[in-house]
Enzyme design. Structure first.
Site, PDB file in Angstrom:
ATOM      1  N   GLY A 253       0.787  -1.221   0.000  1.00 28.07           N
ATOM      2  CA  GLY A 253       0.000   0.000   0.000  1.00 28.07           C
ATOM      3  C   GLY A 253       0.817   1.268   0.000  1.00 28.07           C
ATOM      4  O   GLY A 253       0.288   2.362  -0.251  1.00 28.07           O
TER       5      GLY A 253
ATOM      6  N   ALA B  54      19.697  -5.323  -0.329  1.00 32.36           N
ATOM      7  CA  ALA B  54      19.011  -4.984   0.919  1.00 32.36           C
ATOM      8  C   ALA B  54      20.004  -5.013   2.081  1.00 32.36           C
ATOM      9  O   ALA B  54      20.624  -6.038   2.347  1.00 32.36           O
ATOM     10  CB  ALA B  54      17.871  -5.970   1.179  1.00 32.36           C
TER      11      ALA B  54
ATOM     12  N   TYR C 137      29.427  -1.776  10.702  1.00 34.38           N
ATOM     13  CA  TYR C 137      28.907  -1.912   9.343  1.00 34.38           C
ATOM     14  C   TYR C 137      29.854  -2.744   8.492  1.00 34.38           C
ATOM     15  O   TYR C 137      29.445  -3.723   7.853  1.00 34.38           O
ATOM     16  CB  TYR C 137      28.719  -0.526   8.717  1.00 34.38           C
ATOM     17  CG  TYR C 137      28.535  -0.555   7.223  1.00 34.38           C
ATOM     18  CD1 TYR C 137      27.488  -1.248   6.639  1.00 34.38           C
ATOM     19  CD2 TYR C 137      29.416   0.134   6.386  1.00 34.38           C
ATOM     20  CE1 TYR C 137      27.323  -1.274   5.251  1.00 34.38           C
ATOM     21  CE2 TYR C 137      29.260   0.118   5.010  1.00 34.38           C
ATOM     22  CZ  TYR C 137      28.213  -0.587   4.450  1.00 34.38           C
ATOM     23  OH  TYR C 137      28.058  -0.615   3.093  1.00 34.38           O
TER      24      TYR C 137
ATOM     25  N   LYS D 283      29.232  -6.552   6.831  1.00 35.07           N
ATOM     26  CA  LYS D 283      29.356  -6.802   5.399  1.00 35.07           C
ATOM     27  C   LYS D 283      30.431  -7.847   5.110  1.00 35.07           C
ATOM     28  O   LYS D 283      30.290  -8.670   4.193  1.00 35.07           O
ATOM     29  CB  LYS D 283      29.671  -5.496   4.664  1.00 35.07           C
ATOM     30  CG  LYS D 283      28.456  -4.620   4.444  1.00 35.07           C
ATOM     31  CD  LYS D 283      27.492  -5.273   3.461  1.00 35.07           C
ATOM     32  CE  LYS D 283      26.484  -4.309   2.917  1.00 35.07           C
ATOM     33  NZ  LYS D 283      25.640  -4.897   1.863  1.00 35.07           N
TER      34      LYS D 283
END
Length: 312
Positions: free
Chosen positions: A36, A72, A142, A146
């Site tokens: 939506g 993502a 981070y 990764k």
């Protein structure tokens, strides 16, 4: 080829989807945005709403695909210090969720997974330019998350479950289709935001002589398309950079392109490497990739086309 793009409506995902469609691929988009929610217009055949950690949503998204461009992720270095567990959960466990869904699909014969990795996994190596064989030493949660995802991808590739390509991107900028980088913790978006009048000044550590490597998001997107047909197996990593520039050079270029002042407040120097630049010999040789839009003027002009009209 039917290609799933995770994070399809993000800054990089938008550019990758457009390049894939232009190359004749059929694109399936996975987005964490709820059903939506108004979505930008992209050339996708199917949209699946769901978190990358949601096994059911990922299974739906991977059904019938031949390849995946996995984008993502959580990507903000400073934020990762505040939310290290969340970064690990999304970036590592989310990648595991995707790879598990592919492993469950016996109909797929070793799908290609192109992973959006980062130069942050290298940390601050003395060797410059940085080659893919440099021993990783990430200096923040981070980069650690990764690297863990990258290693997971490599293990799955070496097991024979997938063919894996890791694109270790340096600093991404520019814009495609009116979508630019909205993360104003990064030097180019912040300098452009100052030029647009949203901030009074830009804060800079030291004298601005530190050099980093930048690449246009559209040049990066072309690397994803090329990587789908990379003649390597079971795993291969490629650096993606293009244009080394100092922080001071970026500010000067922003002022020239925008014709607006960018006042700078210099803070005390911080411990940071003076130069982080990519060795591009592998990707240019093996994938025949070369940057086309990554000159500093082009990066800033395209970023300004979005930042100058943004209301953030």
């Amino acid at each position: 080829m039917r290609v799933l793009v995770t994070g399809a409506y993000g800054f990089v995902g938008n550019a990758v989807v457009r390049r894939l469609a232009e190359a004749g691929h059929e694109v399936v988009a996975l987005t964490h945005r709820p059903p939506g929610t108004p979505l930008p217009t992209l050339p996708v055949a199917k949209v699946v709403h769901g978190d990358i950690r949601d096994g059911a949503a990922v299974a739906t998204a991977t059904a019938g695909v031949d390849a995946v461009c996995h984008l993502a992720a959580l990507t903000r270095v400073r934020e990762s210090f505040e939310m290290p567990d969340e970064y690990h959960d999304v970036n590592v466990n989310g990648t595991a969720s995707l790879l598990d869904a592919l492993a469950d699909r016996a109909a797929v014969d070793r799908p290609v997974v192109v992973f959006g990795s980062t130069a942050a996994i290298y940390g601050a190596p003395e060797q410059q330019p940085i080659g893919e064989d440099v021993t990783p030493a990430p200096g923040n949660p981070y980069g650690m998350s990764k690297l863990a995802a990258d290693q997971l991808l490599q293990r799955r590739g070496e097991s024979g479950a997938i063919r894996a390509v890791s694109l270790r991107c340096f600093n991404i900028s520019g814009s495609v289709g009116g979508v630019g980088d909205g993360d104003e913790s990064r030097i180019i978006p912040k300098a452009l935001a100052v030029a647009a009048g949203r901030y009074p000044h830009l804060e800079m550590n030291g004298d601005g002589s530190a050099i980093r490597d930048f690449v246009h998001v559209d040049d990066l997107a072309r690397a994803y398309v090329l990587a789908l047909n990379a003649p390597v197996s079971p795993y291969r990593a490629y650096n993606v950079g293009a244009t080394p520039a100092s922080m001071a050079e970026i500010v000067n270029a922003v002022e020239r392109v925008t014709n607006q002042p960018v006042p700078v407040v210099h803070r005390p120097p911080q411990p940071e490497p003076p130069r982080l630049v990519a060795d591009l010999s592998r990707i240019t040789t093996e994938l025949a990739w070369k940057p086309e839009r990554s000159g500093l003027h082009d990066l800033i002009r395209d970023g300004w086309s979005v930042a100058s009209r943004a209301d953030r």
